[in-house]
Scaffold this active site. Structure first.
Site, PDB file in Angstrom:
ATOM      1  CD1 TRP A 160      57.178 -24.127  -3.748  1.00 28.79           C
ATOM      2  CD2 TRP A 160      58.940 -22.590  -3.762  1.00 28.79           C
ATOM      3  NE1 TRP A 160      57.468 -24.394  -2.476  1.00 28.79           N
ATOM      4  CE2 TRP A 160      58.379 -23.030  -2.345  1.00 28.79           C
ATOM      5  CE3 TRP A 160      59.373 -21.654  -4.066  1.00 28.79           C
ATOM      6  CZ2 TRP A 160      59.561 -22.879  -1.593  1.00 28.79           C
ATOM      7  CZ3 TRP A 160      60.634 -21.643  -3.074  1.00 28.79           C
ATOM      8  CH2 TRP A 160      60.583 -21.720  -1.743  1.00 28.79           C
ATOM      9  CG  HIS A 174      54.409 -22.614   0.282  1.00 30.40           C
ATOM     10  ND1 HIS A 174      55.898 -22.199   0.299  1.00 30.40           N
ATOM     11  CD2 HIS A 174      54.247 -21.533  -0.118  1.00 30.40           C
ATOM     12  CE1 HIS A 174      56.326 -20.900   0.081  1.00 30.40           C
ATOM     13  NE2 HIS A 174      55.225 -20.172  -0.393  1.00 30.40           N
ATOM     14  NE  ARG A 200      54.151 -26.243  -4.055  1.00 29.28           N
ATOM     15  CZ  ARG A 200      55.258 -27.250  -3.594  1.00 29.28           C
ATOM     16  NH1 ARG A 200      55.726 -28.110  -4.218  1.00 29.28           N
ATOM     17  NH2 ARG A 200      55.359 -26.547  -2.285  1.00 29.28           N
ATOM     18  CD  GLN A 214      52.689 -27.423   1.757  1.00 32.07           C
ATOM     19  OE1 GLN A 214      53.061 -26.145   1.853  1.00 32.07           O
ATOM     20  NE2 GLN A 214      54.513 -27.804   1.298  1.00 32.07           N
ATOM     21  CB  VAL A 256      64.069 -21.320   6.877  1.00 35.23           C
ATOM     22  CG1 VAL A 256      63.068 -21.330   7.750  1.00 35.23           C
ATOM     23  CG2 VAL A 256      64.075 -22.378   6.039  1.00 35.23           C
ATOM     24  CB  ALA A 310      58.349 -21.932   9.472  1.00 36.92           C
TER      25      ALA A 310
HETATM   26  N1  DAH Z   1      56.654 -24.361   2.050  1.00 35.91           N
HETATM   27  C1  DAH Z   1      57.949 -25.459   2.163  1.00 35.91           C
HETATM   28  C2  DAH Z   1      57.641 -26.096   0.324  1.00 35.91           C
HETATM   29  O1  DAH Z   1      56.636 -26.402   0.221  1.00 35.91           O
HETATM   30  C3  DAH Z   1      58.159 -26.263   2.976  1.00 35.91           C
HETATM   31  C4  DAH Z   1      58.281 -25.580   4.073  1.00 35.91           C
HETATM   32  C5  DAH Z   1      60.062 -25.350   4.111  1.00 35.91           C
HETATM   33  C6  DAH Z   1      57.926 -25.144   4.734  1.00 35.91           C
HETATM   34  C7  DAH Z   1      60.133 -25.312   5.140  1.00 35.91           C
HETATM   35  C8  DAH Z   1      58.694 -24.444   5.696  1.00 35.91           C
HETATM   36  C9  DAH Z   1      59.781 -24.695   6.339  1.00 35.91           C
HETATM   37  O2  DAH Z   1      57.815 -23.356   7.340  1.00 35.91           O
HETATM   38  O3  DAH Z   1      60.626 -23.729   7.135  1.00 35.91           O
HETATM   39  O4  DAH Z   1      58.043 -26.619  -0.541  1.00 35.91           O
END
Ligand code: DAH
Length: 342
Positions: A160, A174, A200, A214, A256, A310
């Site tokens: 990120w 995020h 970002r 998002q 995750v 998630a």
């Molecule tokens: N937060 C991640 C991003 O912005 C995206 C994401 C990936 C969210 C996997 C999730 C997940 O909840 O399980 O790159």
């Protein structure tokens, strides 16, 4: 001729003139009648011309009567002329309106495409029992990173590109930052979505802005399974994007395990390969996975008791795919020529 006869003639002329005027419908006709009754050789003017031939005592009454008749004829003529003018101009105008032409389109306000798709998304998830939650856009690194199993000094943090504020806080990178906040605030079982803006440090181009939307999703229950994730997300892309074919690929996200990416068959080329899908036939739409035990621990939930999944949808991308917009900047330009097309 005695005075009674003359007065009678004047009265007759006046009455006749009125009748003729009222029956006339053209401007030219009106003028003709006018000339007949008030012209040089008209009866009334002849009487006036010869008035000196009358006895002095009847001159006055005859003179008054002629003048009175002339005034009335003049008034009638002027009034009718004016009425005819108005009538004709109205007629002209109505002839100029082409009733077969389409009407003038009234400008109508409508929701911004991003808001429209967001509303649709919220409606879909709430229909499945999800609840909408929110978190702050200016976030601590704890909720944005550490509590999501992304420790300081861990290379995963490089994924990120983060803006750092002088006060140690960050504009969240995020909406995953809402996960642990929600698990701390509410007791499981949980079904939530968290839509919102993220930031970002990106160089701006057709598919990247430093601010974007998002929608995070989090599902926590005693027996949540990967198949639940699959079922719900497949239904989501079907409903929101009309996707027919989907696939899941393994992917790495620190919060995750396992982590996955959900792809849909390219909506533009139907899998044949085009510039949008970079000739792969697939478009990545939802990163997701089963909640990492470490994240549960950070949130004070026993990972032996609860499971969860998630996902985080890059929302602007969904809008671009849905409406076939090839430059993200257009959606945020505020340009009405663009926005009125939706
Ligand atoms: N937060 C991640 C991003 O912005 C995206 C994401 C990936 C969210 C996997 C999730 C997940 O909840 O399980 O790159």
């Amino acid at each position: 001729m005695n005075s009674d006869e003359i007065l009678k003639k004047i009265e007759n002329a006046l009455n006749k003139a009125k009748v003729e005027f009222n029956e006339e419908i053209t401007e030219k006709g009106l003028e003709e009648i006018y000339k007949n009754y008030l012209g040089k050789n008209s009866l009334l003017n002849n009487i006036l011309r010869n008035i000196s031939g009358y006895e002095p005592e009847i001159r006055k009454t005859v003179g008054m009567s002629v003048n009175n008749a002339k005034i009335q004829i003049e008034e009638t003529y002027q009034n009718l002329k004016e009425q005819l003018k108005v009538k004709n101009s109205m007629l002209n105008r109505s002839l100029k309106i082409d009733m077969t032409l389409p009407g003038i389109k009234l400008k109508q306000f409508h929701t911004h495409p991003i808001t429209a798709v967001l509303n649709d998304t919220v409606e879909f998830f709430t229909s499945m029992g999800f609840e909408v939650v929110e978190g702050p856009e200016i976030e601590t690194t704890h909720y944005n990173f550490d509590a999501l199993n992304i420790p300081d000094n861990h290379p995963a943090r490089d994924i990120w590109d983060t803006f750092y504020l002088k006060n140690g806080l960050i504009p969240r990178t995020h909406t995953s930052s809402v996960q642990v906040r929600t698990m701390e605030a509410k007791k499981p079982p949980l079904r939530v979505i968290a839509p919102g803006r993220c930031y970002r440090y990106e160089s701006v181009d057709a598919t990247h802005l430093f601010m974007f939307n998002q929608v995070e999703g989090l599902f926590v229950d005693k027996n949540a399974k990967l198949s639940d994730l699959k079922g719900i997300l497949e239904a989501t892309v079907k409903r929101l994007l009309g996707a027919k074919k989907t696939r899941f690929r393994p992917a790495f996200y620190p919060f995750v395990e396992p982590g996955l990416d959900l792809d849909i068959e390219c909506v533009f080329c139907h899998g044949k390969g085009c510039s949008v899908c970079k000739f792969s036939g697939w478009i990545e739409v939802i990163p997701c996975g089963m909640v990492h035990p470490k994240v549960f621990e950070y949130a004070g939930i026993n990972p032996a008791e609860y499971k969860g999944f998630a996902f985080g949808m890059g929302f602007d991308r969904l809008v671009m795919l849905k409406y076939n917009v090839n430059d993200l900047r257009l959606l945020y330009s505020g340009n009405l020529d663009v926005l009125n097309q939706f």
